[in-house]
Design a protein around this motif. Sequence first.
Motif, PDB file in Angstrom:
ATOM      1  N   THR A   1     -14.528  23.077 -21.109  1.00 24.19           N
ATOM      2  CA  THR A   1     -14.298  22.243 -19.932  1.00 24.19           C
ATOM      3  C   THR A   1     -13.086  22.781 -19.196  1.00 24.19           C
ATOM      4  O   THR A   1     -12.015  22.930 -19.793  1.00 24.19           O
ATOM      5  CB  THR A   1     -14.044  20.776 -20.329  1.00 24.19           C
ATOM      6  N   LEU A   2     -13.255  23.072 -17.921  1.00 19.67           N
ATOM      7  CA  LEU A   2     -12.163  23.569 -17.095  1.00 19.67           C
ATOM      8  C   LEU A   2     -12.250  22.860 -15.752  1.00 19.67           C
ATOM      9  O   LEU A   2     -13.236  23.033 -15.030  1.00 19.67           O
ATOM     10  CB  LEU A   2     -12.289  25.088 -16.911  1.00 19.67           C
ATOM     11  N   ASN A   3     -11.273  22.020 -15.449  1.00 20.44           N
ATOM     12  CA  ASN A   3     -11.238  21.286 -14.183  1.00 20.44           C
ATOM     13  C   ASN A   3     -10.086  21.794 -13.334  1.00 20.44           C
ATOM     14  O   ASN A   3      -8.988  22.017 -13.850  1.00 20.44           O
ATOM     15  CB  ASN A   3     -11.051  19.790 -14.423  1.00 20.44           C
ATOM     16  N   GLN A   4     -10.329  21.941 -12.039  1.00 20.27           N
ATOM     17  CA  GLN A   4      -9.275  22.340 -11.109  1.00 20.27           C
ATOM     18  C   GLN A   4      -8.710  21.109 -10.417  1.00 20.27           C
ATOM     19  O   GLN A   4      -9.474  20.271  -9.912  1.00 20.27           O
ATOM     20  CB  GLN A   4      -9.814  23.305 -10.066  1.00 20.27           C
ATOM     21  N   LEU A   5      -7.394  21.014 -10.393  1.00 24.07           N
ATOM     22  CA  LEU A   5      -6.725  19.879  -9.767  1.00 24.07           C
ATOM     23  C   LEU A   5      -7.173  19.709  -8.320  1.00 24.07           C
ATOM     24  O   LEU A   5      -7.444  18.595  -7.873  1.00 24.07           O
ATOM     25  CB  LEU A   5      -5.206  20.050  -9.843  1.00 24.07           C
ATOM     26  N   SER A   6      -7.285  20.804  -7.586  1.00 27.58           N
ATOM     27  CA  SER A   6      -7.625  20.732  -6.164  1.00 27.58           C
ATOM     28  C   SER A   6      -9.008  20.128  -5.909  1.00 27.58           C
ATOM     29  O   SER A   6      -9.292  19.673  -4.805  1.00 27.58           O
ATOM     30  CB  SER A   6      -7.551  22.123  -5.534  1.00 27.58           C
ATOM     31  N   LYS A   7      -9.865  20.094  -6.923  1.00 22.97           N
ATOM     32  CA  LYS A   7     -11.206  19.544  -6.756  1.00 22.97           C
ATOM     33  C   LYS A   7     -11.314  18.085  -7.192  1.00 22.97           C
ATOM     34  O   LYS A   7     -12.395  17.500  -7.147  1.00 22.97           O
ATOM     35  CB  LYS A   7     -12.210  20.400  -7.518  1.00 22.97           C
ATOM     36  N   GLN A   8     -10.208  17.489  -7.614  1.00 19.96           N
ATOM     37  CA  GLN A   8     -10.216  16.104  -8.085  1.00 19.96           C
ATOM     38  C   GLN A   8      -9.818  15.169  -6.938  1.00 19.96           C
ATOM     39  O   GLN A   8      -8.788  15.365  -6.306  1.00 19.96           O
ATOM     40  CB  GLN A   8      -9.266  15.925  -9.270  1.00 19.96           C
TER      41      GLN A   8
END
Length: 117
Positions: free
Chosen positions: A2-9
Amino acid sequence: MTLNQLSKQAPFTTKDGSTIRSILDRTNAPVQNQSLAEATVPVGQPTDRHYHKLSEEFYFILEGQGTMEIDSETRPVGPGDAILIPPGAWHQITATQTLHFLCCCAPPYAHEDTYFQ
């Protein structure tokens, strides 16, 4: 993985009045025991004083200045400060300069675990 980008939240306002972007939590990852978010509190604004029955929290200040109150003890906070907020501790952070900080909760943050006076 799982890898989430802050800018996409997408940002949202929590029950205490801060604006957060969930980096990793139950809404966007297979999280079980903790959550990580970026929080923003605008200059001159406090969060609403509250506590969590279940969650232990860590705040890590990235930018800005403010004051942190935990169970009636108040201290100035700024970049590089890490703050422990035990479960059941009344707390409030106030921005004297716009604050950006990381907030970690275990168990994960939940609106239902936020209590006010």
